[in-house]
Design an enzyme around this catalytic site. Structure first.
Site, PDB file in Angstrom:
ATOM      1  N   LYS A  37       0.852  -1.187   0.000  1.00 35.27           N
ATOM      2  CA  LYS A  37       0.000   0.000   0.000  1.00 35.27           C
ATOM      3  C   LYS A  37       0.882   1.230   0.000  1.00 35.27           C
ATOM      4  O   LYS A  37       1.780   1.358   0.830  1.00 35.27           O
ATOM      5  CB  LYS A  37      -0.910   0.031   1.231  1.00 35.27           C
ATOM      6  N   ASP A  64      -3.585   4.324  -1.809  1.00 31.97           N
ATOM      7  CA  ASP A  64      -4.604   4.688  -0.821  1.00 31.97           C
ATOM      8  C   ASP A  64      -4.650   6.208  -0.654  1.00 31.97           C
ATOM      9  O   ASP A  64      -4.090   6.765   0.296  1.00 31.97           O
ATOM     10  CB  ASP A  64      -4.280   4.002   0.503  1.00 31.97           C
ATOM     11  N   LYS A  66      -7.705   8.011  -0.821  1.00 37.06           N
ATOM     12  CA  LYS A  66      -8.984   8.416  -0.228  1.00 37.06           C
ATOM     13  C   LYS A  66      -9.528   9.682  -0.909  1.00 37.06           C
ATOM     14  O   LYS A  66      -9.879  10.668  -0.259  1.00 37.06           O
ATOM     15  CB  LYS A  66      -8.834   8.640   1.273  1.00 37.06           C
ATOM     16  N   ASP A  69     -13.947  14.798  -3.238  1.00 32.67           N
ATOM     17  CA  ASP A  69     -14.143  16.182  -3.692  1.00 32.67           C
ATOM     18  C   ASP A  69     -15.404  16.203  -4.542  1.00 32.67           C
ATOM     19  O   ASP A  69     -16.133  15.205  -4.611  1.00 32.67           O
ATOM     20  CB  ASP A  69     -12.911  16.643  -4.492  1.00 32.67           C
TER      21      ASP A  69
END
Length: 240
Positions: A37, A64, A66, A69
């Site tokens: 990751k 990762d 995330k 928006d």
């Protein structure tokens, strides 16, 4: 019980560190681990080159980030991130079905541009550092497991390949989303390992038994005296 290859493919080693340490760990784990990751701290500092550096060592990459928006920005951000060649990318389910659909469009556009396989998308449900009181603090009074289920249904229905949830919700998510959904579970700790800042945790074997597709394991491997041996121990646990 998993085969050795299946067990290796189920574990994602979280490289929450700087580039030098990430490269050192990748070299150490090459041939032992299959996935790593790359999180925000490492990617924002190093950019797409860190993804390629991992893949050059034979490792698949869960990026990762995330992403969260408005739909227009998310489409562009996911397209840009997918052009790195990442195998899986995380977004937030809280951004609405329109945002998730825009993310899928971005991933598909990047795959067309690269002429390769589309980056799979997993949507964050409720962060594993949160519990019921954390949800209530931000105004969500629905029980935690109900909130995870609500967001999971929304995200997968809008085009996400799966979700990110704690191991404690994995069984319910597998039943809800079906056998093909990608269920990624952080908060996995081998028996006896420190919990750290995670609140909803489980052992690797328990998480897989509950229905998780992939387990994110960081400090128990990366901060071990022998990271390769720690990784092998987890693989052995999943095979027996």
């Amino acid at each position: 019980m998993l085969s050795e290859n299946e067990a290796r493919d189920a574990v994602i080693v979280a490289l929450d560190c700087d580039r030098d340490r990430a490269i050192e760990l990748a070299d150490t784990l090459s041939g032992v681990a299959s996935w790593v990751k790359v999180g925000m701290t490492l990617f924002f500092r190093e950019g797409p080159s860190i993804v390629r550096a991992m893949q050059d060592r034979g490792l698949s990459v869960f990026l990762d980030l995330k992403v969260f928006d408005i739909p227009f920005q998310v489409r562009g951000a996911v397209e840009s991130a997918s052009l790195s060649g990442a195998d899986i990318l995380s977004i937030h389910a809280l951004g609405s079905s329109a945002m998730v659909a825009a993310a899928r469009e971005g991933a598909e556009a990047a795959a067309k541009e690269r002429g390769g396989k589309r980056t799979q998308l997993v949507s964050i449900s409720v962060l594993t550092s949160m519990d019921q009181s954390s949800l209530e603090e931000i105004g969500i009074e629905r029980p935690l497991k109900e909130e995870v289920a609500r967001l999971a249904s929304l995200a997968v229905g809008a085009g996400s390949d799966g979700i990110v949830c704690s191991p404690q919700e994995a069984a319910e998510m597998r039943a809800l989303l079906g056998p093909e959904a990608l269920i990624v579970t952080p908060g996995v700790r081998p028996a006896g390992a420190a919990v750290g800042d995670q609140r909803r945790v489980a052992t690797p074997a328990a998480a897989i038994a509950a229905g998780a597709s992939k387990l994110v394991v960081g400090r128990p491997i990366t901060q071990a005296e022998d990271p390769a041996a720690a990784m092998r121990a987890i693989v052995d646990e999943l095979c027996h």
